[in-house]
Scaffold this motif. Structure first.
Motif, PDB file in Angstrom:
ATOM      1  N   SER A 400       0.849  -1.190   0.000  1.00  0.00           N
ATOM      2  CA  SER A 400       0.000   0.000   0.000  1.00  0.00           C
ATOM      3  C   SER A 400       0.882   1.237   0.000  1.00  0.00           C
ATOM      4  CB  SER A 400      -0.905   0.014   1.235  1.00  0.00           C
ATOM      5  OG  SER A 400      -1.569   1.253   1.354  1.00  0.00           O
ATOM      6  N   SER A 401       0.373   2.293  -0.615  1.00  0.00           N
ATOM      7  CA  SER A 401       1.097   3.561  -0.602  1.00  0.00           C
ATOM      8  C   SER A 401       0.849   4.332   0.690  1.00  0.00           C
ATOM      9  CB  SER A 401       0.662   4.426  -1.798  1.00  0.00           C
ATOM     10  OG  SER A 401      -0.732   4.680  -1.750  1.00  0.00           O
ATOM     11  N   THR A 402       0.036   3.778   1.587  1.00  0.00           N
ATOM     12  CA  THR A 402      -0.212   4.408   2.879  1.00  0.00           C
ATOM     13  C   THR A 402       1.070   4.435   3.701  1.00  0.00           C
ATOM     14  OG1 THR A 402      -2.503   3.636   2.897  1.00  0.00           O
ATOM     15  CG2 THR A 402      -1.564   4.276   5.011  1.00  0.00           C
ATOM     16  N   GLU A 403       1.414   5.588   4.234  1.00  0.00           N
ATOM     17  CA  GLU A 403       2.603   5.723   5.078  1.00  0.00           C
ATOM     18  C   GLU A 403       2.197   5.500   6.537  1.00  0.00           C
ATOM     19  OE1 GLU A 403       4.412   9.530   4.337  1.00  0.00           O
ATOM     20  OE2 GLU A 403       5.478   8.798   2.578  1.00  0.00           O
ATOM     21  N   ASN A 404       2.091   4.243   6.908  1.00  0.00           N
ATOM     22  CA  ASN A 404       1.599   3.991   8.258  1.00  0.00           C
ATOM     23  C   ASN A 404       1.846   2.539   8.640  1.00  0.00           C
ATOM     24  OD1 ASN A 404       0.448   4.639  10.692  1.00  0.00           O
ATOM     25  ND2 ASN A 404      -1.665   4.578   9.985  1.00  0.00           N
ATOM     26  N   ALA A 405       1.680   2.277   9.907  1.00  0.00           N
ATOM     27  CA  ALA A 405       1.606   0.925  10.450  1.00  0.00           C
ATOM     28  C   ALA A 405       0.701   1.031  11.663  1.00  0.00           C
ATOM     29  CB  ALA A 405       2.982   0.406  10.839  1.00  0.00           C
ATOM     30  N   LEU A 432       8.120   6.888   5.070  1.00  0.00           N
ATOM     31  CA  LEU A 432       7.893   7.765   6.208  1.00  0.00           C
ATOM     32  C   LEU A 432       9.073   7.706   7.170  1.00  0.00           C
ATOM     33  CD1 LEU A 432       5.952   9.653   7.699  1.00  0.00           C
ATOM     34  CD2 LEU A 432       4.933   7.633   8.768  1.00  0.00           C
ATOM     35  N   GLY A 433       9.537   6.494   7.475  1.00  0.00           N
ATOM     36  CA  GLY A 433      10.689   6.362   8.363  1.00  0.00           C
ATOM     37  C   GLY A 433      11.924   7.018   7.785  1.00  0.00           C
ATOM     38  N   PHE A 438      15.900  11.211   7.985  1.00  0.00           N
ATOM     39  CA  PHE A 438      16.706  12.169   7.229  1.00  0.00           C
ATOM     40  C   PHE A 438      16.604  13.567   7.829  1.00  0.00           C
ATOM     41  CE2 PHE A 438      17.072  15.382   3.867  1.00  0.00           C
ATOM     42  CZ  PHE A 438      18.344  15.105   3.409  1.00  0.00           C
ATOM     43  N   THR A 439      15.393  14.021   8.139  1.00  0.00           N
ATOM     44  CA  THR A 439      15.226  15.390   8.637  1.00  0.00           C
ATOM     45  C   THR A 439      15.662  15.543  10.085  1.00  0.00           C
ATOM     46  OG1 THR A 439      12.905  14.931   9.209  1.00  0.00           O
ATOM     47  CG2 THR A 439      13.340  15.899   7.057  1.00  0.00           C
ATOM     48  N   PRO A 454      20.722   2.449   2.448  1.00  0.00           N
ATOM     49  CA  PRO A 454      21.107   1.036   2.360  1.00  0.00           C
ATOM     50  C   PRO A 454      20.140   0.171   3.164  1.00  0.00           C
ATOM     51  CG  PRO A 454      22.568   2.227   3.847  1.00  0.00           C
ATOM     52  CD  PRO A 454      21.719   3.266   3.173  1.00  0.00           C
ATOM     53  N   ASP A 455      20.068  -1.111   2.802  1.00  0.00           N
ATOM     54  CA  ASP A 455      19.122  -2.010   3.460  1.00  0.00           C
ATOM     55  C   ASP A 455      19.351  -2.100   4.967  1.00  0.00           C
ATOM     56  OD1 ASP A 455      18.010  -2.483   1.025  1.00  0.00           O
ATOM     57  OD2 ASP A 455      18.788  -4.525   0.792  1.00  0.00           O
ATOM     58  N   THR A 456      20.603  -1.973   5.389  1.00  0.00           N
ATOM     59  CA  THR A 456      20.886  -2.083   6.823  1.00  0.00           C
ATOM     60  C   THR A 456      20.211  -0.961   7.604  1.00  0.00           C
ATOM     61  OG1 THR A 456      22.954  -0.879   6.422  1.00  0.00           O
ATOM     62  CG2 THR A 456      23.071  -3.291   6.565  1.00  0.00           C
ATOM     63  N   LEU A 457      20.176   0.243   7.041  1.00  0.00           N
ATOM     64  CA  LEU A 457      19.529   1.359   7.721  1.00  0.00           C
ATOM     65  C   LEU A 457      18.009   1.280   7.567  1.00  0.00           C
ATOM     66  CD1 LEU A 457      19.515   3.969   9.300  1.00  0.00           C
ATOM     67  CD2 LEU A 457      20.038   5.217   7.180  1.00  0.00           C
ATOM     68  N   ALA A 458      17.548   0.989   6.346  1.00  0.00           N
ATOM     69  CA  ALA A 458      16.103   0.874   6.126  1.00  0.00           C
ATOM     70  C   ALA A 458      15.511  -0.220   7.004  1.00  0.00           C
ATOM     71  CB  ALA A 458      15.813   0.591   4.657  1.00  0.00           C
ATOM     72  N   GLY A 459      16.226  -1.342   7.151  1.00  0.00           N
ATOM     73  CA  GLY A 459      15.747  -2.427   7.993  1.00  0.00           C
ATOM     74  C   GLY A 459      15.702  -2.044   9.459  1.00  0.00           C
TER      75      GLY A 459
END
Length: 862
Positions: A400-405, A432-433, A438-439, A454-459
């Protein structure tokens, strides 16, 4: 968004409300006909296997509602005539039979009158109409037998507790009559007098009580069908494909289909209905304490023991019990809390999701459990395993393009026991994360200084999101108070943060450490929230066994002792955002270091300036790409600036709160120090209301828009100013001043308004040109004053005082309107002098217009 096809949700049952069983109708006598008799010829005019008289078309309408011939008693037929050799049967808490396109439940006599919950889950949907895995109505029902019919009845007796006095029980039953949702003709009797009823139309539409709610649509039974079914020891699952036909009229309440309420186009969706039996032996509940953050269920006590109707609240928690095994001084649970991973989860993400689940193990150690919570892969090659199963906790991965959990859970309304949970993680929450990180912390982490991460940070960011949502499914609401108990200097200490985190709890929206400076040397992993001291404390408080306490009341003394630990360990305190119109500046979301929001935001702005300097290089990750990432990250940087400024606004007219019970020393509410409030006003004048030229980078703006910065920055300033002069805040300041023994205890509202006016109009003292951003802000200020001096008629009408505990009476502007008029007269006098010495034409026209607006405010009939 809620998704439901069972109109059981229409009855308004919320599973946060507790139900106490008062009485259950006795089952009818056992039929004399042998339940396993051989098939016989069907009555004339009806083919073998067709529904009984009283049924409607296809056996669903009448079979579920009684139909036009409901006065005629249903006549059960021999078992083999209904459940023929071609039947596909699955056995569980009760048997489910599929005979051609028909679905039958075989409900044992022992299950009549028992509490079941029906959980509706969206299992499949067209793109962007709905989100797979979204839970709809969670509804408590009972199957009741009357003669040869089974009634599906809402098991909501008004959250009632009554003692054994006959008069009180009678009164409770009178107000506890509940809706019969459907009547099912008994088609046959199985072994031990089990009732065989056809339920096809309960899941494919055609019966009013089971159509989709929340939108102008009905289920078209002709285009709907049963897709699959399964039976387990405690629950039965039915998955149906439902086609919806639009219809006129306002959307209903309660649940909702996958489409929005206002949708008009036909659509087809798939739903799973999990019908789960509540525990035979209810878990001992634990009384809720407002000092410690737990989601809860409620009961109303009509016993009259305290000469009033009392409300009892129990915390929501999983049943976690010790076995005889131990690891060190920790007990091994009989059944650990287990979350399964959605098989649809990408392989590279699974380790991070598992870690997010098991991050909570250290908190359960504080409650005395070894591996009290674990992650597991969904069983392979098990066609009956389903994430929609109401007894399977799962972390779902939803495209989903929804930015949520989100982290919904299903609770036993009698005790608060959590019996199911489904964390719903939408793919775009990674975006969203990434934006938050970043900001807020990107200037400190080289991995975040080039898109994509990188995947390590995104994960790692996804692990944080997972852990937060799992926390909700463990029973925890948001806690925005605890983080304001950490001193700002501690948030910058690498040793403190390594041990305690920059926030005491994962259940805050205290995202990433935007207070930390490059010279602080904080480890990268410590910029991200983790299980903190409050989380361990809360799990200990709610999940620790209390030996020899056989009733909830017997636990109270121990729980009260634990709650009072907050007096000496302030970051154990709890409160959610928004209490008493946001009076406490320590109850804020998205805040780091809000013990001193001025100091924290000063440091945050330094970091945002660093973020601005790397915006272009970070988002220019590929030649030939668009500037979409630059535009998005610029907008989010402005948004972060506005958010941090909002934290400062809450200080003005604020009151500190510590939740206390009778017997604890001190008051619940205390005034924020006057100097701190005055400093907050000056900070906003210098940082929020002075044009932030550092945000107006022409190199960036010329790449993303022809115009718009005036609106973007101006809107953020307007929101901040509206907050500072809100009616709630001004009324509170008037009241605090009236109650104060000395003016030194408060920041008088007149002083605050004068400081604000002089700061917002500082250019008129020197005749300096007023830029377009400031002119817009000053117009917003005048419009706000006008709305309070001359409010709409309905708002100006006298309002009766009142309001529930913790709330406030409706706000009238009458108490502060005189001082606002005085401020406008003072401003008008200053404008007369300023116009004479202003040479800039746009500025002079603006000031002249301001005088006209003030004249209209003070004399609207002129």
């Amino acid at each position: 968004m809620r998704h439901a096809s069972l109109s059981i949700a229409a009855a308004g049952l919320v599973l946060g409300a507790c139900v106490q069983k008062i009485s259950t109708p006795a089952p009818a006598p056992t039929p004399t006909a042998a339940p396993t008799a051989a098939p016989t010829a069907a009555p004339a005019g009806r083919p073998a296997g067709a529904p009984n008289q009283g049924g409607g078309q296809g056996g669903g309408q009448g079979g579920a509602q009684g139909g036009a011939n409901a006065a005629q008693d249903p006549q059960p037929r021999p078992y083999g005539t209904v459940i023929t050799p071609r039947a596909i049967t699955k056995s569980g808490v009760f048997k489910v039979h599929s005979v051609g396109s028909r679905l039958y439940f075989e409900i044992p006599r022992a299950e009549l009158g028992k509490d079941y919950v029906i959980v509706t889950t969206l299992a499949g949907t067209p793109d962007e109409i709905g989100i797979r895995g979204t839970q709809g109505g969670n509804n408590l029902v009972r199957f009741e037998r009357r003669e040869n019919r089974i009634f599906v009845r809402l098991a909501d007796y008004g959250d009632i507790i009554a003692d054994s006095a006959a008069s009180q029980r009678m009164a409770a039953e009178l107000i506890g009559v509940t809706k019969i949702l459907a009547a099912l003709n008994i088609e046959a009797f199985g072994p031990d007098s089990s009732a065989v009823v056809e339920v096809t139309r309960m899941f494919t539409g055609g019966v009013a009580e089971y159509t989709a709610l929340g939108r102008r649509a009905t289920v078209d039974a002709a285009r709907s069908y049963i897709d699959r079914f399964a039976a387990y020891a405690r629950n039965v699952n039915v998955t149906a494909v439902q086609s919806f036909t639009p219809q006129g009229g306002a959307p209903g309440g309660g649940g909702g289909g996958g489409a929005a309420a206002a949708a008009t186009a036909p659509t087809t969706e798939k739903y799973t209905f999990s019908i789960a039996k509540l525990p035979d032996i209810p878990m001992q509940p634990r009384l809720l304490d407002e000092r410690v953050g737990y989601i809860g269920v409620s009961q109303r006590d009509f016993s009259g023991a305290t000469q009033r109707v009392e409300t009892k609240r129990y915390i929501s928690r999983w049943r976690l019990e010790c076995s005889d095994k131990k690891v060190g001084n920790l007990c091994v649970p009989k059944k650990p809390i287990t979350y399964y991973l959605d098989p649809a989860t990408p392989a590279w993400i699974k380790p991070w999701i598992k870690k997010g689940i098991e991050d909570w193990q250290v908190a359960f150690e504080a409650a005395g459990f070894y591996k009290g919570i674990i992650a597991a892969d969904a069983p392979a090659n098990d066609p009956d395993f389903s994430g929609e199963d109401a007894t399977v906790a799962m972390v779902r991965w939803l495209p989903s393009s929804t930015e949520n959990a989100v982290g919904p859970s299903l609770k036993d309304p009698r005790t608060g026991e959590i019996i199911d949970a489904d964390v719903q993680t939408y793919l775009n929450v990674m975006n969203l994360g990434r934006s938050w990180y970043f900001t807020q912390a990107g200037h400190l982490d080289k991995r975040a200084q080039k898109f994509p991460f990188p995947d390590t940070l995104a994960g790692r960011l996804l692990e944080y999101v997972t852990a937060h949502e799992v926390g909700h499914t463990l029973g925890f609401p948001h806690n925005f108070k605890a983080s304001s108990m950490y001193p700002v200097d501690s948030v910058r200490s690498k040793t403190w943060v390594a041990k305690n985190g920059h926030t005491p709890t994962l259940m805050d929206y205290s995202r990433f450490n935007y207070v930390a400076q490059p010279e602080d040397g904080i480890a990268l992993d410590d910029l991200i929230p983790k299980i903190g001291p409050y989380d361990k404390y809360a799990v200990m408080w709610g999940y620790s066994p209390i030996p020899n306490a056989k009733t909830p009341e017997a636990e109270k003394a121990t729980l009260d002792k634990w709650s009072k630990m907050q007096d000496t360990i302030p970051w154990y305190r709890f409160a959610s955002d928004g209490g008493a119109q946001g009076a406490d500046p320590g109850e804020q979301s998205e805040a780091v270091g809000d013990a001193d929001a001025v100091k924290a935001t000063t440091l945050g702005v330094k970091n945002l300036k660093r973020t601005m300097a790397m915006l272009e290089s970070a988002t220019a990750w590929k030649d030939g790409s668009t500037y979409d990432d630059l535009e998005e990250m610029y907008g989010r940087t402005v948004g972060q600036w506005a958010t941090e400024m909002g934290h400062v606004s809450r200080i003005i007219g604020g009151e500190y709160k510590q939740e206390k019970l009778v017997g604890q020393k001190g008051v619940v509410w205390q005034n924020v120090e006057p100097k701190r409030q005055k400093d907050a006003v000056q900070f906003l004048l210098d940082n929020a209301y002075t044009t932030p030229t550092w945000l107006l980078d022409e190199s960036i703006l010329r790449k993303i828009e022809s115009s718009g910065s005036l609106n973007r920055v101006g809107s953020a300033q307007a929101r901040s100013l509206a907050s500072v002069v809100s009616n709630d805040r001004l009324a509170r300041m008037v009241e605090l001043e009236a109650m104060a023994k000395s003016k030194s205890e408060v920041y008088p509202v007149a002083d605050m308004l004068t400081d604000l006016r002089r700061g917002l109009w500082k250019e008129i003292e020197t005749g300096a040109p007023i830029d377009a951003f400031r002119r817009r802000l000053q117009r917003v200020y005048l419009e706000a004053m006008a709305s309070k001096i001359n409010p709409p008629a309905a708002s100006a009408a006298p309002q009766a005082p009142g309001g529930a505990r913790g709330g406030a009476a409706p706000v009238s502007t009458a108490d502060f309107r005189p001082i606002l008029k005085s401020e406008m007269r003072a401003l008008d006098a200053d404008l007369v002098l300023a116009i004479a010495k202003t040479s800039d034409r746009m500025s002079k026209a603006h000031l002249e217009d301001a005088r006209d607006q003030i004249a209209n405010m003070l004399d609207p009939k002129r």
